[in-house]
Scaffold this active site. Structure first.
Site, PDB file in Angstrom:
ATOM      1  N   CYS A  40       0.965  -1.238  -0.058  1.00  0.00           N
ATOM      2  CA  CYS A  40       0.018  -0.074  -0.135  1.00  0.00           C
ATOM      3  C   CYS A  40       0.784   1.124   0.185  1.00  0.00           C
ATOM      4  O   CYS A  40       0.204   2.377  -0.246  1.00  0.00           O
ATOM      5  CB  CYS A  40      -0.992   0.129   1.125  1.00  0.00           C
ATOM      6  SG  CYS A  40       0.057   0.006   2.697  1.00  0.00           S
ATOM      7  N   CYS A  64      -2.886   2.503   7.947  1.00  0.00           N
ATOM      8  CA  CYS A  64      -4.323   2.720   8.151  1.00  0.00           C
ATOM      9  C   CYS A  64      -4.727   2.303   9.567  1.00  0.00           C
ATOM     10  O   CYS A  64      -3.751   1.957  10.471  1.00  0.00           O
ATOM     11  CB  CYS A  64      -4.901   1.694   7.190  1.00  0.00           C
ATOM     12  SG  CYS A  64      -4.694   0.071   7.462  1.00  0.00           S
ATOM     13  N   ASP A  69       2.243   2.459   2.582  1.00  0.00           N
ATOM     14  CA  ASP A  69       2.252   3.387   3.990  1.00  0.00           C
ATOM     15  C   ASP A  69       3.527   3.159   4.505  1.00  0.00           C
ATOM     16  O   ASP A  69       4.244   2.045   4.162  1.00  0.00           O
ATOM     17  CB  ASP A  69       1.195   2.899   4.671  1.00  0.00           C
ATOM     18  CG  ASP A  69      -0.205   3.388   3.902  1.00  0.00           C
ATOM     19  OD1 ASP A  69      -0.331   4.516   3.539  1.00  0.00           O
ATOM     20  OD2 ASP A  69      -1.166   2.513   4.179  1.00  0.00           O
ATOM     21  N   CYS A 126      -0.731  -4.958   6.682  1.00  0.00           N
ATOM     22  CA  CYS A 126      -0.562  -3.966   7.561  1.00  0.00           C
ATOM     23  C   CYS A 126       0.054  -4.417   8.663  1.00  0.00           C
ATOM     24  O   CYS A 126       1.042  -3.674   9.354  1.00  0.00           O
ATOM     25  CB  CYS A 126      -1.824  -3.367   8.040  1.00  0.00           C
ATOM     26  SG  CYS A 126      -3.010  -2.982   6.775  1.00  0.00           S
TER      27      CYS A 126
HETATM   28 FE1  FES Z   1      -1.304   0.614   4.295  1.00  0.00          FE
HETATM   29 FE2  FES Z   1      -3.078  -0.735   6.035  1.00  0.00          FE
HETATM   30  S1  FES Z   1      -3.468  -0.281   3.988  1.00  0.00           S
HETATM   31  S2  FES Z   1      -0.993   0.129   6.230  1.00  0.00           S
END
Ligand code: FES
Length: 147
Positions: A37, A63, A39, A107
């Protein structure tokens, strides 16, 4: 994705995350970017002279599942010897949370990887070796953008 997919434990750690922030005089810092993702997660640890993790804090741009996973993970490793903390996997984090939706498993991987990087950083700086880092690849920083 509706919040109804998340169990109470996940919601609790998402709404009231434990150990958010930074440790200014951390003994080890690790970051990891999720290739899934994009992140990011940072984990910092404090380790005492007996090799016990006395503090752990995280910051994430991830998230709610990333927040819940890293919150839970910090509570799992604080108070543990480093070698024992290395036994924690993203699966054990998910188990401890009572499960995550399948599309959110990555995640928890980010939390697990960032912890391993923080411990690796600590090991490097303090000349330590751990069995649990034998197969760890420090060059795998996930999707972290070049600094
Ligand atoms: Fe990126 Fe959960 S969708 S950390």
């Amino acid at each position: 994705m509706g919040l109804g997919l998340y169990n109470e434990t996940v919601m609790d750690h998402f709404m009231n995350p434990r150990n958010v922030g930074e440790i200014p005089d951390a003994d080890g810092t690790g970051t990891y970017g999720s290739p899934v993702c994009g992140d990011m997660m940072q984990v910092q640890i404090k380790v005492d002279e007996n090799d016990i993790i006395t503090d752990c804090k995280f910051q994430t741009f991830g998230c709610g599942s990333a927040i819940a996973s890293s919150s839970m993970a910090t509570t799992m490793i604080i108070g543990k010897p480093v070698e024992e903390a290395l036994e924690i996997t993203n699966k054990s984090i998910v188990d401890e949370l009572g499960g995550l939706p399948a599309v959110k498993i990555h995640c928890s991987v980010m939390a697990d990887r960032a912890i391993k990087h923080a411990i690796y950083d600590y090991a490097q700086k303090h000349g330590k070796t751990y069995k649990g880092l034998k197969d760890f690849d420090p060059t795998d920083k996930g999707d972290e953008p070049e600094a």
